[in-house]
Enzyme design. Structure first.
Site, PDB file in Angstrom:
ATOM      1  N   GLY A  16       3.899 -18.029  -6.655  1.00 34.41           N
ATOM      2  CA  GLY A  16       2.895 -19.116  -6.600  1.00 34.41           C
ATOM      3  C   GLY A  16       2.581 -19.480  -8.014  1.00 34.41           C
ATOM      4  CG  ASN A  21     -26.558 -52.938  -4.884  1.00 38.04           C
ATOM      5  OD1 ASN A  21     -27.380 -52.511  -6.126  1.00 38.04           O
ATOM      6  ND2 ASN A  21     -25.377 -52.437  -4.745  1.00 38.04           N
ATOM      7  CE1 TYR A  22     -30.826 -47.587  -1.611  1.00 40.96           C
ATOM      8  CE2 TYR A  22     -31.516 -46.703  -3.760  1.00 40.96           C
ATOM      9  CZ  TYR A  22     -31.583 -46.553  -2.614  1.00 40.96           C
ATOM     10  OH  TYR A  22     -31.825 -45.536  -1.768  1.00 40.96           O
ATOM     11  NE  ARG A  52      -2.155 -10.714 -15.755  1.00 42.26           N
ATOM     12  CZ  ARG A  52      -0.824 -10.655 -15.513  1.00 42.26           C
ATOM     13  NH1 ARG A  52       0.154 -10.473 -16.796  1.00 42.26           N
ATOM     14  NH2 ARG A  52      -0.218 -10.569 -14.224  1.00 42.26           N
TER      15      ARG A  52
HETATM   16  C1  UD1 Z   1       6.206 -11.235 -12.252  1.00 40.07           C
HETATM   17  C2  UD1 Z   1       7.846 -10.434 -12.305  1.00 40.07           C
HETATM   18  C3  UD1 Z   1       8.342 -10.458 -13.663  1.00 40.07           C
HETATM   19  C4  UD1 Z   1       8.647 -11.947 -13.962  1.00 40.07           C
HETATM   20  C5  UD1 Z   1       7.252 -12.749 -13.897  1.00 40.07           C
HETATM   21  C6  UD1 Z   1       7.615 -14.174 -13.901  1.00 40.07           C
HETATM   22  C7  UD1 Z   1       7.448  -8.446 -10.865  1.00 40.07           C
HETATM   23  C8  UD1 Z   1       7.297  -6.830 -10.849  1.00 40.07           C
HETATM   24  N1  UD1 Z   1       7.486  -9.067 -11.947  1.00 40.07           N
HETATM   25  O1  UD1 Z   1       5.382 -10.724 -13.249  1.00 40.07           O
HETATM   26  O2  UD1 Z   1       9.611  -9.800 -13.766  1.00 40.07           O
HETATM   27  O3  UD1 Z   1       9.162 -11.785 -15.260  1.00 40.07           O
HETATM   28  O4  UD1 Z   1       6.741 -12.590 -12.578  1.00 40.07           O
HETATM   29  O5  UD1 Z   1       6.381 -15.166 -14.081  1.00 40.07           O
HETATM   30  O6  UD1 Z   1       7.681  -9.019  -9.835  1.00 40.07           O
HETATM   31  N2  UD1 Z   1       1.777 -11.294  -5.689  1.00 40.07           N
HETATM   32  C9  UD1 Z   1       1.378 -11.012  -4.634  1.00 40.07           C
HETATM   33  N3  UD1 Z   1       1.111  -9.911  -4.237  1.00 40.07           N
HETATM   34  C10 UD1 Z   1       0.960  -8.801  -5.185  1.00 40.07           C
HETATM   35  C11 UD1 Z   1       0.939  -9.122  -6.616  1.00 40.07           C
HETATM   36  C12 UD1 Z   1       1.454 -10.352  -6.948  1.00 40.07           C
HETATM   37  O7  UD1 Z   1       1.294 -11.982  -3.690  1.00 40.07           O
HETATM   38  O8  UD1 Z   1       0.635  -7.674  -4.631  1.00 40.07           O
HETATM   39  C13 UD1 Z   1       2.161 -12.621  -6.450  1.00 40.07           C
HETATM   40  C14 UD1 Z   1       0.926 -13.351  -7.341  1.00 40.07           C
HETATM   41  O9  UD1 Z   1       0.143 -14.048  -6.511  1.00 40.07           O
HETATM   42  C15 UD1 Z   1       2.130 -14.173  -7.985  1.00 40.07           C
HETATM   43  C16 UD1 Z   1       3.318 -13.638  -8.121  1.00 40.07           C
HETATM   44  O10 UD1 Z   1       3.335 -12.556  -7.012  1.00 40.07           O
HETATM   45  O11 UD1 Z   1       2.222 -15.474  -7.656  1.00 40.07           O
HETATM   46  C17 UD1 Z   1       3.914 -12.789  -9.431  1.00 40.07           C
HETATM   47  O12 UD1 Z   1       2.849 -11.829  -9.377  1.00 40.07           O
HETATM   48  P1  UD1 Z   1       2.204 -11.451 -11.050  1.00 40.07           P
HETATM   49  O13 UD1 Z   1       1.210 -10.354 -11.086  1.00 40.07           O
HETATM   50  O14 UD1 Z   1       1.807 -12.882 -11.703  1.00 40.07           O
HETATM   51  O15 UD1 Z   1       3.715 -11.029 -11.716  1.00 40.07           O
HETATM   52  P2  UD1 Z   1       3.859 -10.893 -13.276  1.00 40.07           P
HETATM   53  O16 UD1 Z   1       3.098  -9.874 -14.047  1.00 40.07           O
HETATM   54  O17 UD1 Z   1       3.719 -12.408 -13.616  1.00 40.07           O
HETATM   55 MG    MG Z   2       2.953 -13.980 -12.966  1.00 41.97          MG
END
Ligand code: UD1
Ligand code: MG
Length: 470
Positions: free
Chosen positions: A116, A399-400, A30
């Site tokens: 993260g 200087n250059y 996104r």
């Molecule tokens: C997630 C939560 C949601 C919460 C929100 C808060 C879940 C299913 N949903 O949604 O409940 O309100 O965060 O911001 O957990 N990531 C991985 N591997 C993957 C998928 C994601 O490492 O396969 C990491 C992403 O890099 C990211 C974090 O997990 O840092 C969260 O993933 P993201 O896709 O942003 O989840 P949200 O849709 O924001």
């Molecule tokens: Mg997220």
């Protein structure tokens, strides 16, 4: 200022080791960017750096980062930190991400899961979550927000106990109306996590393995689930797109400006202040609108920063004034110096005290001793200028020579007339005077006058040409 990271008290049960796992493998589609999401800059640093700072402030027993999308770039950005890395080859969801890290964890550990993409979370909130959650239970960091759209909703029963988290994409209209959200931070026992993650399935709108599904599993197993709210709702900002990144940037800048105000700094407008690094301040500092600070900057007592100054990696002593529109990088200035408006000071520049550098003056690797004035339209590069010397408008240290850089040494109490070209390498002795408009190519001995320009000839009765009528 410590990159906005709060210090936390370690009040938790130290007998249970805590391993932090940061989920950072997602691509962040996104964002619409070729840069991995967790490397997008916030307050001048990758957003993951802020999360790692908060995690490190807890002194965890281990810190593990799950990386995947552009994983090598993410690892390389944090090569100087003591981290364990787990690779998630395919991004199948947050539950799958955590499952990749679990084999390296021992039973009996507690796992604190961070995302993260939530860089504003504070170490104090994390510490509170750990403290308030039973060692065998599950803790969920939550926030109540005006606009919960996009976030997982926290569902509670009539008694107020947390029963489940439902993702935005899967929620019913009633569930969507819930304003308490899952921040993405969870603490849980390692062995239970293993059990629950094994049972996750992808029967949801996004076809992912949701970490959030473990909440309902814990409740079903009779494991206590504790929902702990964050201290400040801004901590809960999860960054999935550029709008949220912009929102988080303003929120972190607000945090920094509040800290500065509390320290006694006057900010002309706290909403028009940007810090992209560390800023250390003395007493009664004034900062006008539009200033941008980056790297490590230190301002002494009573320093005044004019509007739209860009200052990085510099130290300005007590009572220095920076007028409007200056760009200052890698500079050390003693007390009572006056800079600008419209000065550009480049790395390697050092001022003693009461140095004055004015409009459209550029200094690169220049050492200007006490009382030196370079007031207008000059370039000073690879140069030392002795005490109380005055450099006239439009002076250039050449200087250059097209191949190499050469130094100019100017002694004390030298007067350089306006419009002079000082062709380096060059030494101008103490007390020397250089006539305006000179091109100086040879050393000037102390106490002498150097005139290096053609004598003026004056034509008497000169008739100016007139325009012909066509
Ligand atoms: C997630 C939560 C949601 C919460 C929100 C808060 C879940 C299913 N949903 O949604 O409940 O309100 O965060 O911001 O957990 N990531 C991985 N591997 C993957 C998928 C994601 O490492 O396969 C990491 C992403 O890099 C990211 C974090 O997990 O840092 C969260 O993933 P993201 O896709 O942003 O989840 P949200 O849709 O924001
Ligand atoms: Mg997220």
């Amino acid at each position: 200022m410590q990159h906005g990271v709060e210090s936390a008290s370690l009040g938790r049960d130290a007998s249970i080791p805590v391993t932090v796992v940061v989920l950072a493998a997602g691509q962040g589609q996104r964002m619409n960017s070729s840069r991995p999401k967790v490397l997008q800059p916030l307050a001048g640093r990758p957003m993951l750096a802020h999360v790692l700072d908060a995690a490190e402030a807890l002194n965890p027993d281990a810190l593990n980062v799950v990386h995947g999308h552009s994983g090598e770039a993410v690892r390389a950005a944090f090569a100087d930190r003591d981290l364990a890395w787990t690779h998630q080859a395919e991004q199948l969801g947050t539950g799958h991400a955590l499952a990749q890290a679990l084999p390296s964890l021992e039973d009996g550990n507690r796992v604190l899961v961070l995302c993260g993409d939530m860089p504003l979370v504070s170490a104090a909130s994390l510490e509170r979550l750990i403290e308030q959650t039973d060692g065998r239970g599950v803790g969920l960091l939550t926030a109540t927000v005006d606009d919960p759209s996009g976030y997982g909703r926290v569902l509670r029963d009539d008694t107020g106990s947390v029963v489940a988290v439902v993702e935005d994409a899967d929620a019913t209209p009633e569930e969507l109306a819930v304003k308490e959200i899952n921040t993405g931070v969870m603490v849980l026992p390692a062995e239970a996590a293993r059990r629950w993650l094994d049972r996750l399935d992808r029967t949801n709108t996004q076809g992912e393995l949701y970490l959030t599904d473990v909440i309902a599993m814990a409740v079903a197993d009779g494991v206590p689930v504790c929902g702990v709210p964050v201290a400040d709702a801004a901590e809960a900002i999860g960054i999935n797109d550029r709008r949220q990144l912009a929102l988080a940037e303003r929120a972190i800048q607000q945090r920094y400006s509040r800290e500065l105000l509390d320290r006694g700094v006057t900010l002309a407008d706290p909403c028009r202040f940007d810090l992209r690094g560390r800023l250390a301040v003395g007493r009664d500092v004034f900062i006008d609108v539009g200033a941008v600070f980056s790297g490590d900057v230190t301002l002494g007592d009573r320093v005044r920063i004019g509007p739209n100054a860009v200052i990085s990696n510099s130290r300005l002593g007590d009572d220095c004034t920076v007028h409007a529109h200056c760009v200052i990088d890698g500079v050390i200035a003693g007390s009572r110096c006056e800079i600008g408006p419209f000065s550009r000071l480049r790395p390697g520049t050092e001022f003693d005290e009461q140095v004055k550098v004015g409009n459209f003056v550029e200094v690169k690797a220049g050492r200007l001793e006490t009382g030196v004035k370079v007031n207008h339209l000059s370039y000073v590069g690879d140069t030392r200028i002795g005490r109380d010397s005055n450099v006239g408008a439009g002076t250039v240290t050449c200087n250059y020579d097209g191949a190499g850089k050469h130094r100019t040494e100017i002694g004390e109490r030298v007067f350089v007339g306006s419009g002079s070209m000082l062709v380096a390498p060059l030494q101008v002795g103490e007390g020397a005077t250089i006539a305006a408009g000179s091109t100086i190519t040879r050393d000037v001995p102390p106490g002498t006058l150097a005139v290096a320009r053609k004598r003026q000839s004056t034509v008497k009765g000169w008739k100016r040409p007139t325009k012909r009528e066509s």
